[in-house]
Design an enzyme around this catalytic site. Structure first.
Site, short mmCIF file in Angstrom:
data_model
loop_
_atom_site.label_atom_id
_atom_site.label_comp_id
_atom_site.label_asym_id
_atom_site.label_seq_id
_atom_site.Cartn_x
_atom_site.Cartn_y
_atom_site.Cartn_z
N PRO A 10 12.87 102.44 -14.81
CA PRO A 10 12.87 101.79 -13.50
C PRO A 10 11.55 101.84 -12.75
O PRO A 10 10.85 102.87 -12.78
CB PRO A 10 13.93 102.57 -12.72
CG PRO A 10 14.82 103.12 -13.75
CD PRO A 10 13.99 103.36 -14.96
N ASN A 11 11.25 100.74 -12.13
CA ASN A 11 10.09 100.57 -11.22
C ASN A 11 8.75 100.45 -11.93
O ASN A 11 7.74 100.16 -11.28
CB ASN A 11 10.05 101.70 -10.17
CG ASN A 11 11.30 101.76 -9.34
OD1 ASN A 11 11.67 100.74 -8.74
ND2 ASN A 11 11.99 102.87 -9.30
N ARG A 18 2.70 99.41 -7.10
CA ARG A 18 3.40 100.43 -6.32
C ARG A 18 2.59 101.73 -6.34
O ARG A 18 2.10 102.15 -7.39
CB ARG A 18 4.81 100.64 -6.87
CG ARG A 18 4.95 101.81 -7.77
CD ARG A 18 6.36 102.24 -8.04
NE ARG A 18 6.40 102.82 -9.37
CZ ARG A 18 7.15 103.84 -9.73
NH1 ARG A 18 7.98 104.38 -8.90
NH2 ARG A 18 7.09 104.31 -10.95
N TYR A 23 -0.21 106.05 -9.29
CA TYR A 23 -0.03 105.47 -10.63
C TYR A 23 -1.20 104.60 -11.10
O TYR A 23 -1.20 104.13 -12.23
CB TYR A 23 1.27 104.65 -10.67
CG TYR A 23 2.51 105.48 -10.39
CD1 TYR A 23 2.90 106.48 -11.28
CD2 TYR A 23 3.26 105.29 -9.23
CE1 TYR A 23 4.03 107.26 -11.03
CE2 TYR A 23 4.39 106.06 -8.98
CZ TYR A 23 4.76 107.04 -9.88
OH TYR A 23 5.87 107.81 -9.62
N ASN A 74 8.52 106.34 -21.30
CA ASN A 74 8.36 106.79 -19.92
C ASN A 74 9.61 106.33 -19.18
O ASN A 74 9.70 105.16 -18.77
CB ASN A 74 7.11 106.18 -19.29
CG ASN A 74 6.95 106.66 -17.85
OD1 ASN A 74 7.82 107.33 -17.31
ND2 ASN A 74 5.82 106.32 -17.24
N ALA A 77 12.16 107.45 -13.15
CA ALA A 77 13.04 108.41 -12.46
C ALA A 77 14.22 108.85 -13.32
O ALA A 77 14.79 109.93 -13.09
CB ALA A 77 13.52 107.79 -11.16
N ASP A 87 20.89 111.70 -24.92
CA ASP A 87 21.82 111.61 -26.05
C ASP A 87 21.42 110.49 -27.01
O ASP A 87 21.50 110.64 -28.22
CB ASP A 87 23.25 111.38 -25.54
CG ASP A 87 23.87 112.64 -24.97
OD1 ASP A 87 23.27 113.73 -25.11
OD2 ASP A 87 24.97 112.54 -24.38
N GLU A 98 7.11 111.59 -25.02
CA GLU A 98 7.42 111.31 -23.60
C GLU A 98 6.10 111.20 -22.83
O GLU A 98 5.21 112.03 -23.02
CB GLU A 98 8.27 112.47 -23.06
CG GLU A 98 8.61 112.37 -21.59
CD GLU A 98 9.43 113.60 -21.13
OE1 GLU A 98 9.82 114.44 -21.98
OE2 GLU A 98 9.66 113.70 -19.92
N HIS A 100 4.33 110.58 -18.91
CA HIS A 100 4.36 110.37 -17.45
C HIS A 100 2.95 110.10 -16.99
O HIS A 100 2.04 110.90 -17.28
CB HIS A 100 4.97 111.57 -16.73
CG HIS A 100 6.38 111.79 -17.15
ND1 HIS A 100 7.39 110.94 -16.75
CD2 HIS A 100 6.93 112.68 -18.00
CE1 HIS A 100 8.50 111.32 -17.33
NE2 HIS A 100 8.26 112.37 -18.09
N ARG A 107 3.98 117.41 -8.24
CA ARG A 107 4.73 116.62 -7.26
C ARG A 107 6.01 117.35 -6.86
O ARG A 107 6.13 118.54 -7.07
CB ARG A 107 4.98 115.23 -7.86
CG ARG A 107 3.67 114.51 -8.21
CD ARG A 107 3.90 113.13 -8.80
NE ARG A 107 4.52 112.24 -7.81
CZ ARG A 107 5.07 111.07 -8.13
NH1 ARG A 107 5.06 110.64 -9.39
NH2 ARG A 107 5.60 110.31 -7.19
C1 DQA Z 1 6.85 108.77 -13.74
C2 DQA Z 1 7.19 110.00 -12.89
C3 DQA Z 1 8.62 109.91 -12.36
O1 DQA Z 1 8.94 111.07 -11.60
C4 DQA Z 1 8.76 108.69 -11.47
O2 DQA Z 1 10.09 108.56 -11.02
C5 DQA Z 1 8.28 107.44 -12.13
C6 DQA Z 1 7.08 107.49 -12.97
C7 DQA Z 1 5.36 108.77 -14.16
O3 DQA Z 1 5.03 108.00 -15.06
O4 DQA Z 1 4.54 109.51 -13.61
O5 DQA Z 1 8.83 106.37 -11.91
O6 DQA Z 1 7.64 108.79 -14.91
#
Ligand code: DQA
Length: 145
Positions: A10-11, A18, A23, A74, A77, A87, A98, A100, A107
Protein backbone atom coordinates in the site's frame (compact mmCIF):
# COMPACT_ATOMS: atom_id res chain seq x y z
CA UNK A 1 16.44 -16.40 -17.11
CA UNK A 2 15.10 -16.77 -13.55
CA UNK A 3 12.13 -14.50 -12.85
CA UNK A 4 12.17 -12.25 -9.78
CA UNK A 5 8.92 -10.61 -8.63
CA UNK A 6 9.33 -7.21 -6.99
CA UNK A 7 6.17 -6.82 -4.90
CA UNK A 8 5.09 -3.53 -3.35
CA UNK A 9 2.32 -2.88 -0.88
CA UNK A 10 0.00 0.00 0.00
CA UNK A 11 0.86 3.61 -0.84
CA UNK A 12 4.02 2.73 -2.72
CA UNK A 13 2.24 3.79 -5.93
CA UNK A 14 2.75 7.32 -4.53
CA UNK A 15 6.51 6.87 -4.24
CA UNK A 16 8.26 10.10 -5.24
CA UNK A 17 5.22 12.16 -4.27
CA UNK A 18 4.39 11.11 -0.70
CA UNK A 19 6.69 12.23 2.15
CA UNK A 20 9.74 12.69 -0.13
CA UNK A 21 11.78 13.70 2.94
CA UNK A 22 11.38 10.06 4.07
CA UNK A 23 11.05 8.10 0.83
CA UNK A 24 12.93 10.27 -1.66
CA UNK A 25 11.88 11.59 -5.06
CA UNK A 26 12.31 8.49 -7.22
CA UNK A 27 9.06 6.97 -8.42
CA UNK A 28 8.13 3.30 -8.61
CA UNK A 29 8.49 3.60 -12.39
CA UNK A 30 12.12 4.68 -11.81
CA UNK A 31 12.62 1.66 -9.55
CA UNK A 32 11.08 -0.62 -12.18
CA UNK A 33 13.36 0.76 -14.90
CA UNK A 34 16.53 0.54 -12.78
CA UNK A 35 15.73 -3.00 -11.62
CA UNK A 36 15.03 -4.15 -15.18
CA UNK A 37 18.40 -2.76 -16.32
CA UNK A 38 20.30 -4.31 -13.40
CA UNK A 39 18.41 -7.57 -13.86
CA UNK A 40 19.69 -7.75 -17.45
CA UNK A 41 23.27 -7.44 -16.16
CA UNK A 42 22.66 -10.05 -13.47
CA UNK A 43 20.85 -12.50 -15.75
CA UNK A 44 17.51 -12.03 -14.00
CA UNK A 45 14.14 -11.19 -15.47
CA UNK A 46 12.22 -8.78 -13.23
CA UNK A 47 8.52 -7.96 -12.86
CA UNK A 48 7.48 -5.14 -10.55
CA UNK A 49 3.94 -5.15 -9.14
CA UNK A 50 2.18 -2.86 -6.66
CA UNK A 51 -1.16 -3.14 -4.89
CA UNK A 52 -2.96 -1.34 -2.12
CA UNK A 53 -4.82 -4.57 -1.31
CA UNK A 54 -3.51 -7.31 0.95
CA UNK A 55 -5.39 -10.14 -0.82
CA UNK A 56 -3.95 -9.14 -4.19
CA UNK A 57 -0.43 -9.44 -2.78
CA UNK A 58 -1.29 -12.85 -1.30
CA UNK A 59 -2.61 -13.95 -4.73
CA UNK A 60 0.59 -12.75 -6.48
CA UNK A 61 2.72 -14.71 -4.01
CA UNK A 62 0.63 -17.84 -4.71
CA UNK A 63 1.12 -17.35 -8.47
CA UNK A 64 4.85 -16.91 -7.87
CA UNK A 65 4.96 -20.54 -6.65
CA UNK A 66 4.55 -21.57 -10.30
CA UNK A 67 6.23 -18.73 -12.17
CA UNK A 68 9.01 -17.03 -10.17
CA UNK A 69 12.30 -18.16 -8.68
CA UNK A 70 12.74 -15.29 -6.18
CA UNK A 71 10.79 -12.46 -4.53
CA UNK A 72 11.76 -8.96 -3.46
CA UNK A 73 9.00 -7.55 -1.26
CA UNK A 74 8.31 -4.18 0.29
CA UNK A 75 4.92 -4.77 1.90
CA UNK A 76 4.61 -1.13 3.08
CA UNK A 77 2.45 -0.85 6.18
CA UNK A 78 1.33 -4.49 5.75
CA UNK A 79 4.83 -5.41 6.95
CA UNK A 80 3.70 -4.63 10.47
CA UNK A 81 0.27 -6.26 10.39
CA UNK A 82 -0.04 -9.05 7.84
CA UNK A 83 0.11 -12.65 8.99
CA UNK A 84 -1.57 -13.50 5.65
CA UNK A 85 1.43 -12.24 3.66
CA UNK A 86 3.79 -14.09 6.02
CA UNK A 87 1.84 -17.33 5.52
CA UNK A 88 1.81 -16.87 1.73
CA UNK A 89 5.58 -16.34 1.73
CA UNK A 90 6.00 -19.51 3.79
CA UNK A 91 4.28 -21.32 0.90
CA UNK A 92 6.84 -19.95 -1.60
CA UNK A 93 10.00 -22.05 -1.80
CA UNK A 94 12.49 -19.61 -3.37
CA UNK A 95 14.56 -16.91 -1.69
CA UNK A 96 12.79 -13.80 -0.35
CA UNK A 97 14.42 -10.44 0.33
CA UNK A 98 12.48 -7.83 2.34
CA UNK A 99 13.12 -4.17 1.48
CA UNK A 100 12.24 -0.97 3.32
CA UNK A 101 13.18 2.31 1.72
CA UNK A 102 13.29 4.16 5.04
CA UNK A 103 15.12 3.07 8.17
CA UNK A 104 12.08 1.76 10.00
CA UNK A 105 14.15 1.34 13.18
CA UNK A 106 14.68 5.12 13.38
CA UNK A 107 10.92 5.68 13.18
CA UNK A 108 7.82 4.97 15.30
CA UNK A 109 8.02 1.81 17.41
CA UNK A 110 5.08 0.21 15.56
CA UNK A 111 7.35 0.04 12.50
CA UNK A 112 10.02 -1.93 14.38
CA UNK A 113 8.21 -5.25 14.11
CA UNK A 114 7.90 -7.07 10.80
CA UNK A 115 5.93 -10.28 10.27
CA UNK A 116 7.65 -10.73 6.90
CA UNK A 117 11.10 -10.80 8.56
CA UNK A 118 10.14 -14.19 10.07
CA UNK A 119 10.36 -15.57 6.51
CA UNK A 120 12.82 -13.26 4.73
CA UNK A 121 16.24 -14.65 3.81
CA UNK A 122 17.63 -11.10 3.90
CA UNK A 123 16.44 -7.64 4.87
CA UNK A 124 17.55 -4.31 3.42
CA UNK A 125 16.47 -1.28 5.41
CA UNK A 126 17.12 2.45 5.10
CA UNK A 127 19.07 2.40 1.82
CA UNK A 128 16.47 4.41 -0.08
CA UNK A 129 15.22 3.06 -3.40
CA UNK A 130 18.73 1.67 -3.98
CA UNK A 131 17.62 -1.07 -1.57
CA UNK A 132 15.71 -2.76 -4.39
CA UNK A 133 18.90 -3.06 -6.42
CA UNK A 134 20.83 -4.39 -3.44
CA UNK A 135 18.08 -6.97 -2.97
CA UNK A 136 18.36 -8.03 -6.62
CA UNK A 137 22.12 -8.47 -6.28
CA UNK A 138 21.57 -10.69 -3.25
CA UNK A 139 18.96 -12.75 -5.09
CA UNK A 140 21.32 -13.17 -8.04
CA UNK A 141 23.87 -14.64 -5.62
CA UNK A 142 21.33 -16.92 -3.95
CA UNK A 143 19.81 -18.11 -7.23
CA UNK A 144 23.12 -18.98 -8.85
CA UNK A 145 24.85 -20.53 -5.78
C1 DQA B 1 8.11 1.20 4.24
C2 DQA B 1 8.07 1.41 5.75
C3 DQA B 1 6.66 1.14 6.30
O1 DQA B 1 6.63 1.31 7.71
C4 DQA B 1 5.68 2.09 5.67
O2 DQA B 1 4.36 1.80 6.12
C5 DQA B 1 5.75 2.11 4.18
C6 DQA B 1 7.06 2.02 3.53
C7 DQA B 1 9.47 1.61 3.64
O3 DQA B 1 9.73 1.23 2.50
O4 DQA B 1 10.26 2.30 4.29
O5 DQA B 1 4.74 2.26 3.51
O6 DQA B 1 7.92 -0.18 3.97
Amino acid sequence: MPLVLILNGPNLNLLGKRQPEIYGRETLADVERDCAALGQDLGLQTRLLQSNHEGQIVDWIHEARETAQGIVINPGALTHTSVAILDALHAFEGPVIEVHISNVHKRESFRHHSYVSLRADGIIVGCGTQGYQLALRRLATLLTA
